[in-house]
Design a protein around this motif. Structure first.
Motif, PDB file in Angstrom:
ATOM      1  N   ASP A 237       0.825  -1.203   0.000  1.00 13.43           N
ATOM      2  CA  ASP A 237       0.000   0.000   0.000  1.00 13.43           C
ATOM      3  C   ASP A 237       0.868   1.266   0.000  1.00 13.43           C
ATOM      4  O   ASP A 237       1.871   1.344   0.721  1.00 13.43           O
ATOM      5  N   GLY A 239      -0.246   4.407   0.712  1.00 12.40           N
ATOM      6  CA  GLY A 239      -0.865   5.480   1.461  1.00 12.40           C
ATOM      7  C   GLY A 239       0.100   6.284   2.311  1.00 12.40           C
ATOM      8  O   GLY A 239      -0.118   7.485   2.530  1.00 12.40           O
ATOM      9  N   TRP A 240       1.166   5.650   2.787  1.00  9.31           N
ATOM     10  CA  TRP A 240       2.125   6.340   3.662  1.00  9.31           C
ATOM     11  C   TRP A 240       2.848   7.496   2.966  1.00  9.31           C
ATOM     12  O   TRP A 240       3.418   8.371   3.631  1.00  9.31           O
ATOM     13  N   ILE A 241       2.826   7.512   1.613  1.00  9.02           N
ATOM     14  CA  ILE A 241       3.543   8.561   0.867  1.00  9.02           C
ATOM     15  C   ILE A 241       3.000   9.949   1.213  1.00  9.02           C
ATOM     16  O   ILE A 241       3.723  10.949   1.158  1.00  9.02           O
ATOM     17  N   ARG A 242       1.731   9.995   1.628  1.00  2.28           N
ATOM     18  CA  ARG A 242       1.154  11.297   1.989  1.00  2.28           C
ATOM     19  C   ARG A 242       1.914  11.973   3.129  1.00  2.28           C
ATOM     20  O   ARG A 242       1.846  13.190   3.295  1.00  2.28           O
ATOM     21  N   ASP A 243       2.648  11.200   3.926  1.00  2.00           N
ATOM     22  CA  ASP A 243       3.343  11.748   5.087  1.00  2.00           C
ATOM     23  C   ASP A 243       4.782  12.149   4.796  1.00  2.00           C
ATOM     24  O   ASP A 243       5.482  12.634   5.701  1.00  2.00           O
ATOM     25  N   VAL A 244       5.238  11.957   3.546  1.00  2.00           N
ATOM     26  CA  VAL A 244       6.617  12.310   3.204  1.00  2.00           C
ATOM     27  C   VAL A 244       6.705  13.814   2.970  1.00  2.00           C
ATOM     28  O   VAL A 244       5.955  14.372   2.163  1.00  2.00           O
ATOM     29  N   ALA A 273      12.718   6.067   1.348  1.00  2.00           N
ATOM     30  CA  ALA A 273      11.699   5.514   2.233  1.00  2.00           C
ATOM     31  C   ALA A 273      10.992   4.339   1.582  1.00  2.00           C
ATOM     32  O   ALA A 273      10.682   3.335   2.254  1.00  2.00           O
ATOM     33  N   ARG A 277      10.962   0.292   2.840  1.00  2.00           N
ATOM     34  CA  ARG A 277       9.698  -0.374   3.190  1.00  2.00           C
ATOM     35  C   ARG A 277       9.457  -1.656   2.386  1.00  2.00           C
ATOM     36  O   ARG A 277       8.620  -2.463   2.763  1.00  2.00           O
TER      37      ARG A 277
END
Length: 299
Positions: A237, A239-244, A273, A277
Motif C-alpha cells: 500500500d 498510502g504512507w507517501i502522503r506523510d513524506v 523511504a 519499506r
C-alpha cells in the motif's frame, strides 16, 4: 509564411450572438504541411470560428489571413470545407451529386468524375456511387461528405468533426488521406471530440474554452507546460507517501501514487523511504495524456 507550405492565420477573431460572446479574440496559425487539431467542448466556439474563416459568418473583430494577406473569396473557394451540418441532397445519387459539386468548384465533368471515384474507392464506396444518399448509412453519408471536401485537390482543408460516425476502418482511411494532403504542404485544420485520435494524429493543437484559446502548440509542448509529476508503484500500500515531507500526492490508487515534489531532495527522500519499506516496482516521470492536459487548461 509558416511551415512547409501555405499558412492560414487567424488574428483576434471575435463574434457575438446578442449578449453571448461566442468567440473572443481568438488567434492561432494553421501552418502548411501540418495537421492542426481544434479541440474544445460543446459551445466552445470551434464551429463559429470555422464559419468565420470560411466567410459564412461576419467577423465582429479580427482578421483571417492567407499567405500573409487578407483572405479573399477566391482563396476560400480553394479551401476544402466540411461543415458541421452536412449539406447532402438525400434524393440525389452519390456520384451525380459529387460531380455537380466538383463542377461548381471549377472542375470539368470528366475531372470531377475521376476525382470522385478515386476518393470513393479509398472509402470502399465506389460500388455505391449510383445509389441515392438516403440509402446509405450515416457513416457512409459521412464518407460522401468528406469526399466532397477532398476531391478538388484543395489548397487547405477545414473540417468540422470529420471523424464523427466513422468506423475504425474508415478512420484509418481518413487519417491516411489527411496525412497525404498535409504532405503536399497544405494547412489542415479539423475539430474533433476524440482526444485519443487527436493526440495520435495531430502535429499541433488549438484548445478552445468559452470562446477563447486557452492553449496551443504541439502535444509535447502542451504536456511540458504542466507540473512535473512522477508515478510510483510499490509492492504494498502506498498510502504512507502522503506523510513524506515535500511530496504532494495528486492521486492514489492502492499501490500506485501520482506525486509532485517541492524540490529534488523530496523525491530522493521518497525513494529511500520506499526502498526501506519494500519493493519499488516502478518509478518514472509521468507523461500526461492529452485528456489530462485538456482537463487542466479548460478547468
Amino acid at each position: 509564411m509558416t511551415g512547409n507550405g501555405a499558412a492560414l492565420d487567424v488574428e483576434g477573431l471575435s463574434r457575438s450572438f446578442g449578449d453571448l460572446r461566442a468567440v473572443d479574440d481568438v488567434s492561432f496559425t494553421v501552418p502548411g504541411g501540418l495537421l492542426t487539431g481544434f479541440v474544445g467542448g460543446n459551445g466552445a466556439g470551434k464551429t463559429t470560428t470555422m464559419r468565420m474563416i470560411m466567410g459564412l459568418l461576419a467577423l465582429h473583430g479580427g482578421e483571417v489571413r492567407w499567405n500573409g494577406a487578407p483572405i479573399t473569396a477566391g482563396d476560400r473557394r480553394r479551401i476544402g470545407y466540411m461543415p458541421e451540418e452536412r449539406g447532402l441532397y438525400p434524393k440525389q445519387k452519390v456520384l451525380d451529386q459529387l460531380v455537380y459539386l466538383g463542377e461548381l468548384s471549377g472542375m470539368s465533368r470528366a475531372d470531377a468524375r475521376s476525382a470522385v471515384m478515386v476518393t470513393l474507392e479509398r472509402f470502399d464506396l465506389a460500388d455505391r456511387a449510383g445509389e441515392r444518399v438516403e440509402k446509405l448509412s450515416l457513416g457512409n453519408q459521412q464518407r460522401v461528405q468528406i469526399t466532397a471536401a477532398l476531391m478538388t485537390t484543395p489548397d487547405a482543408l477545414i473540417l468540422d468533426e470529420p471523424f464523427s460516425g466513422l468506423d475504425p476502418r474508415a478512420v484509418d482511411s481518413m487519417t491516411d488521406l489527411l496525412r497525404e494532403h498535409a504532405a503536399r504542404g497544405i494547412p489542415v485544420l479539423f475539430s474533433s471530440h476524440q482526444l485519443d485520435l487527436v493526440e495520435r494524429l495531430c502535429d499541433r493543437l488549438v484548445i478552445l474554452s468559452r470562446g477563447r484559446v486557452v492553449a496551443s502548440g504541439s502535444v509535447d509542448d502542451l504536456r511540458s507546460r504542466g507540473p512535473v509529476r512522477y508515478r510510483t508503484t510499490l509492492g504494498g500500500d502506498a498510502g504512507w507517501i502522503r506523510d513524506v515531507g515535500g511530496i504532494h500526492v495528486v492521486d492514489l490508487d492502492g499501490t500506485t501514487a501520482l506525486v509532485e515534489a517541492s524540490d529534488p531532495p523530496a523525491l530522493q527522500r521518497l525513494l529511500r523511504a520506499a526502498v526501506e519499506r519494500g519493493d519499488v516496482l516502478d518509478f518514472a516521470r509521468h507523461v500526461p495524456a492529452l485528456s489530462e492536459v485538456y482537463r487542466e487548461v479548460t478547468a
